[in-house]
Design an enzyme around this catalytic site. Structure first.
Site, mmCIF file in Angstrom:
data_model
loop_
_atom_site.group_PDB
_atom_site.id
_atom_site.type_symbol
_atom_site.label_atom_id
_atom_site.label_comp_id
_atom_site.label_asym_id
_atom_site.label_seq_id
_atom_site.Cartn_x
_atom_site.Cartn_y
_atom_site.Cartn_z
ATOM 1 N N HIS A 227 0.811 -1.211 0.000
ATOM 2 C CA HIS A 227 0.000 0.000 0.000
ATOM 3 C C HIS A 227 0.852 1.273 0.000
ATOM 4 C CE1 HIS A 227 -3.520 2.396 -0.019
ATOM 5 N NE2 HIS A 227 -2.985 3.118 0.926
ATOM 6 N N PHE A 379 -6.384 0.536 -10.818
ATOM 7 C CA PHE A 379 -5.017 1.060 -10.743
ATOM 8 C C PHE A 379 -4.506 1.560 -12.083
ATOM 9 C CE2 PHE A 379 -4.022 -3.627 -10.491
ATOM 10 C CZ PHE A 379 -3.368 -3.767 -11.699
ATOM 11 N N ARG A 443 -9.441 -10.888 -13.183
ATOM 12 C CA ARG A 443 -8.216 -10.296 -13.699
ATOM 13 C C ARG A 443 -7.204 -11.410 -13.926
ATOM 14 N NH1 ARG A 443 -4.980 -7.603 -8.573
ATOM 15 N NH2 ARG A 443 -3.416 -7.213 -10.182
ATOM 16 N N ARG A 444 -6.043 -11.082 -14.470
ATOM 17 C CA ARG A 444 -4.935 -12.025 -14.625
ATOM 18 C C ARG A 444 -5.376 -13.334 -15.259
ATOM 19 N NH1 ARG A 444 -1.791 -11.386 -8.782
ATOM 20 N NH2 ARG A 444 -0.479 -9.683 -9.469
HETATM 21 C C1 HEM Z 1 0.249 1.023 -22.878
HETATM 22 C C2 HEM Z 1 -0.459 1.218 -21.793
HETATM 23 C C3 HEM Z 1 -1.048 0.079 -21.000
HETATM 24 C C4 HEM Z 1 -1.797 -0.971 -21.425
HETATM 25 C C5 HEM Z 1 -2.288 -1.257 -22.839
HETATM 26 C C6 HEM Z 1 -2.081 -1.785 -20.272
HETATM 27 C C7 HEM Z 1 -2.833 -2.945 -20.278
HETATM 28 C C8 HEM Z 1 -2.928 -3.857 -19.250
HETATM 29 C C9 HEM Z 1 -3.671 -5.077 -19.278
HETATM 30 C C10 HEM Z 1 -4.525 -5.550 -20.440
HETATM 31 C C11 HEM Z 1 -3.446 -5.715 -18.097
HETATM 32 C C12 HEM Z 1 -3.829 -7.134 -17.716
HETATM 33 C C13 HEM Z 1 -5.130 -7.450 -17.192
HETATM 34 C C14 HEM Z 1 -5.191 -8.838 -16.619
HETATM 35 O O1 HEM Z 1 -5.184 -9.849 -17.347
HETATM 36 O O2 HEM Z 1 -5.310 -8.928 -15.394
HETATM 37 C C15 HEM Z 1 -2.563 -4.884 -17.313
HETATM 38 C C16 HEM Z 1 -2.095 -5.202 -16.057
HETATM 39 C C17 HEM Z 1 -1.319 -4.370 -15.297
HETATM 40 N N1 HEM Z 1 -0.867 -3.100 -15.646
HETATM 41 FE FE1 HEM Z 1 -1.155 -2.176 -17.402
HETATM 42 N N2 HEM Z 1 -1.488 -1.224 -19.175
HETATM 43 C C18 HEM Z 1 -0.853 -0.073 -19.575
HETATM 44 C C19 HEM Z 1 -0.159 0.815 -18.782
HETATM 45 C C20 HEM Z 1 0.164 0.586 -17.466
HETATM 46 C C21 HEM Z 1 0.871 1.523 -16.621
HETATM 47 C C22 HEM Z 1 1.338 2.915 -17.044
HETATM 48 C C23 HEM Z 1 1.032 0.902 -15.429
HETATM 49 C C24 HEM Z 1 1.692 1.414 -14.171
HETATM 50 C C25 HEM Z 1 2.568 2.355 -14.103
HETATM 51 C C26 HEM Z 1 0.448 -0.424 -15.522
HETATM 52 C C27 HEM Z 1 0.453 -1.363 -14.518
HETATM 53 C C28 HEM Z 1 -0.120 -2.611 -14.597
HETATM 54 C C29 HEM Z 1 -0.082 -3.582 -13.545
HETATM 55 C C30 HEM Z 1 0.624 -3.425 -12.205
HETATM 56 C C31 HEM Z 1 -0.817 -4.693 -13.984
HETATM 57 C C32 HEM Z 1 -1.140 -5.954 -13.194
HETATM 58 C C33 HEM Z 1 -0.305 -7.093 -13.497
HETATM 59 C C34 HEM Z 1 -0.774 -8.267 -12.687
HETATM 60 O O3 HEM Z 1 -1.990 -8.469 -12.509
HETATM 61 O O4 HEM Z 1 0.107 -8.978 -12.209
HETATM 62 N N3 HEM Z 1 -0.073 -0.582 -16.769
HETATM 63 N N4 HEM Z 1 -2.264 -3.753 -18.031
HETATM 64 CU CU LIG Z 2 -3.824 -0.262 -0.801
#
Ligand code: HEM
Ligand SMILES: [Cu+2]
Lengths: 552, 53
Positions: A227, A379, A443-444
């Site tokens: 957090h 997030f 998710r995931r």
């Molecule tokens: C190009 C821009 C971005 C796209 C297209 C995008 C797309 C996605 C998608 C589709 C997921 C996965 C959903 C799932 O299956 O659970 C994801 C997970 C995530 N994204 Fe992004 N995202 C973007 C930018 C960002 C940014 C700027 C951050 C943070 C600074 C971020 C942090 C995360 C995190 C922490 C996860 C979770 C991973 C997990 O569940 O282990 N993303 N994102």
């Molecule tokens: Cu929190």
């Protein structure tokens, strides 16, 4: 007139090089992560299939680690070091610079180790690296180096702060410095539990020295850190909002005490609250969860203080420029200046983001959204929109400051286009994520129709909206890197201002706000109260541990 | 004597119309709107919870 450059320099060369080294690693990680993010959206939307040499969870790990851990941490250290230098006379002294470079080297070695293990498919444990999923020991060692390296960035800031105080006895520190110090006090304390988890639980277990791991304890230690991690992302964005944006619009800091008080509250209430991520877990009693939830919701206070402060700065500035009536001031803001526009859109995203956070933290509603893609939507509008857009807006002036170049009109206009693409993409993707999550979409999760279950088939249209938003986001990411590359290497030389606002008139800030022993003492007290008994329980009544598991 | 002039001065100050730049009505309305958004979304999802519980 031949002024000495010292008087004019925004940030001297050696400090600028250090800061730039951090910022560019941040954007390299960001670029790779954006590619992974777009692919994830496409996969989930059923638009592409990944080749057989990779899999969804591998790229998801890469995306989460590179975005949430690497991009953010590097950018934050680079930005804060430059601002501390700027507000303490234009440079970091030798010791601070040495600490800064030491941190950069340690972090970069750690990052390389983590990235290599992810690429070789030995670490598809997602960015939360929950046990009992087991990664290669090198992944955890890399993570430990990343954390320890980031401490050196903090030491560099503390060392400059100490030097400034010695030379300015009895004076109140500059607001930028104060806020940076608060951010790193938070980071140094918050990373201790995760360092303990990695060093004493994960590494020995992944090396096979210990056969099993106390999963409950490892998750508790993770969220003790997890957090405050999100506040560590947010506070530098708030620094830009409180200190830099007012100057960009030609205004002032609304209230120095209010800004400092908001930061102290964020520090105090960032840590005794981790159980709001563990509301659905057995092994923690309802009473302790409730205490953490109550302490969590206190963050509404500094958040609304910040909202008030921002609007107040905008309104006073807009009225001075001739805005009249209830909202006439709004039109007087510099809408075509990307240094204002990008963080402003970030602030707008933060309104629903904050509302979503209160929903997530409320026990009953957490049952509705837990582990659904609602959380991912949440997030992406906090860190992926509010924080990221602010960092982009900062980069548009920070990089020219550091390279002695200028943000040209064309670059500014391209930046506006980039901001619009990112915002529309993030709006579409996150809206779809929130909506799907409320329907129960997990998710995931790789592409699946759950054996053509009608409910899951009904989600597909929205998953395609997600994919489309991801496509726009990727375009924005590429555009951003091109613009920043231009600003680093090709833009015309010239003087660019490092925007630092001050209060309009002298204000009286209560000195207690800068008495660190008091605040660190209160924080430690809160931590012991909130975690002492639950952690003692988890140690003494620990369930049988888990052997390592590799699911991929 | 001292006190009287002080009071006098304070009254003069209070009578002067506030400069336009110190007017924070818009800010007040804006934060109320933020609060309203928070409450609306919270009760929206709480409704979902009750519907499913
Ligand atoms: C190009 C821009 C971005 C796209 C297209 C995008 C797309 C996605 C998608 C589709 C997921 C996965 C959903 C799932 O299956 O659970 C994801 C997970 C995530 N994204 Fe992004 N995202 C973007 C930018 C960002 C940014 C700027 C951050 C943070 C600074 C971020 C942090 C995360 C995190 C922490 C996860 C979770 C991973 C997990 O569940 O282990 N993303 N994102
Ligand atoms: Cu929190």
């Amino acid at each position: 007139m031949n002024h000495t450059t010292i008087g004019q320099a925004q940030v001297d060369r050696p400090t600028a090089r250090l800061s730039l080294a951090y910022v560019w690693v941040a954007y390299a990680a960001f670029g790779l992560a954006a590619l992974a993010g777009m692919l994830q959206g496409m996969v989930r939307g059923g638009l592409v299939e990944l080749p057989s040499w990779t899999n969804y969870y591998q790229i998801l790990t890469a995306h989460g680690v590179l975005m949430a851990l690497i991009f953010t941490t590097y950018f934050i250290i680079g930005f804060l070091l430059s601002g501390v230098a700027k507000t303490t006379g234009g440079s970091l002294h030798g010791t601070a610079r040495g600490l800064g470079w030491t941190g950069w080297v340690l972090m970069t070695v750690g990052t390389a180790m983590a990235v290599v293990t992810i690429v070789t498919n030995d670490a598809s444990v997602l960015y939360t690296f929950y046990a009992p999923l087991k990664a290669s020991p090198y992944f955890y060692i890399g993570a430990a180096l990343l954390v320890v390296g980031s401490w050196f960035g903090g030491f560099a800031i503390f060392s400059s702060y100490r030097k400034w105080r010695r030379e300015n006895r009895g004076k109140l520190s500059p607001l930028f410095v104060y806020m940076s110090v608060t951010t790193f006090v938070l980071w140094l304390i918050a990373t201790v539990p995760v360092a303990v988890e990695v060093l004493f639980q994960l590494i020995p277990w992944s090396l096979g020295w210990t056969p099993s791991i106390n999963v409950m304890l490892s998750r508790t230690l993770f969220w003790f850190f997890g957090h405050p991690l999100v506040y560590f992302w947010l506070m530098p964005a708030y620094i830009a909002w409180y200190v830099c944006v007012p100057r960009v619009i030609g205004g002032h800091v609304f209230s120095d005490s209010l800004a400092r008080l908001a930061f102290i509250s964020l520090l105090l209430f960032s840590m005794p609250v981790g159980f709001h991520h563990q509301l659905m877990e057995p092994g923690i009693s309802a009473g302790w969860k409730m205490i953490h939830v109550i302490l969590t919701l206190i963050v509404v206070v500094p958040s609304l203080m910040t909202a008030f402060s921002m609007f107040a700065t905008f309104e006073t500035t807009g009225r001075k420029k001739g805005g009249v009536g209830l909202f006439g001031w709004f039109k007087k803001l510099p809408w075509s200046d990307v240094r204002f526009f990008a963080p402003f859109v970030g602030m707008l995203f933060f309104i629903p983001a904050g509302a979503g956070g209160i929903i997530n933290a409320s026990n009953q509603m957490n049952a509705v959204v837990h582990n659904t893609i609602f959380v991912t939507g949440h997030f992406h509008i906090t860190v992926g929109a509010a924080v990221a857009l602010t960092f982009f807006g900062v980069s548009y002036w920070l990089i020219p400051v550091l390279t002695g170049r200028t943000l040209t009109r064309t670059a500014n206009r391209m930046g506006m286009v980039q901001t619009v693409f990112w915002s529309v993409g993030m709006f579409l993707m996150s809206f779809a994520m929130h909506y799907l999550g409320l329907q129960g979409t997990p998710r995931r999760t790789d592409y699946t129709t759950y054996m053509d279950h009608p409910l899951a088939l009904g989600w597909m249209d929205y998953q395609r909206v997600m994919a489309f938003g991801g496509g726009l986001l990727f375009v924005a990411a590429v555009l951003l890197i091109l613009i920043l590359g231009y600003l680093t290497f090709y833009a015309p030389k010239g003087k660019t201002e490092y925007p630092i606002a001050e209060t309009e008139a002298e204000q009286h800030t209560p000195r207690i706000l800068e008495r660190w022993p008091v605040w660190v003492g209160v924080l430690l007290f809160l931590i012991v109260m909130a975690y002492g008994i639950p952690i003692a329980d988890q140690l003494t009544h620990n369930p049988p541990g888990s052997p390592p598991i590799r699911t991929w | 004597m001292e006190t009287r002039t002080d009071t006098q001065r304070q009254m003069d100050k209070a009578k002067k119309p506030q400069p336009e730049s110190q007017n924070l009505k818009g800010t007040f309305i804006a934060v109320l709107l933020v609060g309203a958004i928070i409450l609306l979304s919270w009760f929206g999802v709480f409704g979902l919870f009750l519907g499913r519980a």
